[in-house]
Design an enzyme around this catalytic site. Sequence first.
Site: not given
Ligand code: ATP
Length: 332
Positions: A103, A129, A127, A11, A125, A72, A171
């Site tokens: 994360d 978190d 959030d 995000g 983020t 994503r 969320r």
């Molecule tokens: P937000 O919390 O704001 O959504 P985020 O970084 O947690 O941010 P995610 O969609 O969970 O957002 O992760 C971003 C991208 O990181 C994913 O679309 C994916 O490509 C990659 N990713 C997430 N988890 C893994 C994993 N375990 N192994 C490899 N790539 C990953």
Amino acid sequence: MKRIGILTSGGDAPGMNAAIRAVTRCAIYNGMSVVGVNRGYQGLIDGDMIDMTSRTVGDIIQRAGTILRSARSQEFMTEAGRRKALDQMVKRGIDGLVVIGGDGTFRGARALVDMGAPAVGIPATIDNDIALTDYSLGFDTAVNTALDAITKIRDTASSHGRSNVIEVMGRDTGHLALAAGVAGGAEYILIPEAPYDLDAICEGIRAGYKRGKTHSIIVVAEGVGGYHSPEELYHESIGFKIGDAVQERTGLETRVTVLGYIQRGGAPTARDRLLATMFGCKAVELLMEGQAARVVGVVGEEIKVFDIDEVAATRKKVDMDLYRLAVLLSKV
Ligand code: ATP
């Protein structure tokens, strides 16, 4: 380390651009070149990249969103996808990566490190978190955006003696609801981490009016009631459910405001810009030192460095002392 890549993933959050600027300029200052990767890990796989100069990052410190865009990537979750990403890094001569996101983004970075590519994370983020760091980029701006809305709604609520429900983002966690709610003087703050009793809330609202209150403000995090997916949240606003119930049970005219995506935009606050700048330069410094699998953060007023696995393993818990304080203040 001669050439570093930078991407934003997950995000978007206000302050990401300020971090892109800091990373780019600190790296250039230190004699390195910088490649901007568009659309997060998907752009890394596709080789969707641009050379960054000091000018590329001019006039963006004040803009929310991310000039590199975010995405994503399902493909990156697969070994084959990550292999392609790594091949692109080799092809472009990228020696290390700075990833800005949450994360999930850090888990992705860890997977790249395991395949031999140094990567350092910057938490971003609204959030807030992400574990271990006190603050992630975007949180302060989002809190202030929500607070501004609460303050405005408070003006009109008092004039009409209405009850108001304000739904904010969150969320899975109530960091944003709690911070904005306490700062906005909300009577009730509902967060996913704590149970709530609607009867008691309605009773409290009625009692408040009897004591002479001219309005009541309830701040609700969107994830209260167990809604998690964007689809569920689109169709099932918890804010309206709470608003309906309050109106029905108290007989008070009630208005509901869902703040939604305005919380993701807006010029980043001074705090977010400062943090982004310090995080960005620290991330570059870490890559230059040969470090990998690290995440930068802030504890108190100090910039800190954490192990990426520790950061990705847990979520930051809501400050329940602050929550209890909010409950206490609503009693009188
Ligand atoms: P937000 O919390 O704001 O959504 P985020 O970084 O947690 O941010 P995610 O969609 O969970 O957002 O992760 C971003 C991208 O990181 C994913 O679309 C994916 O490509 C990659 N990713 C997430 N988890 C893994 C994993 N375990 N192994 C490899 N790539 C990953």
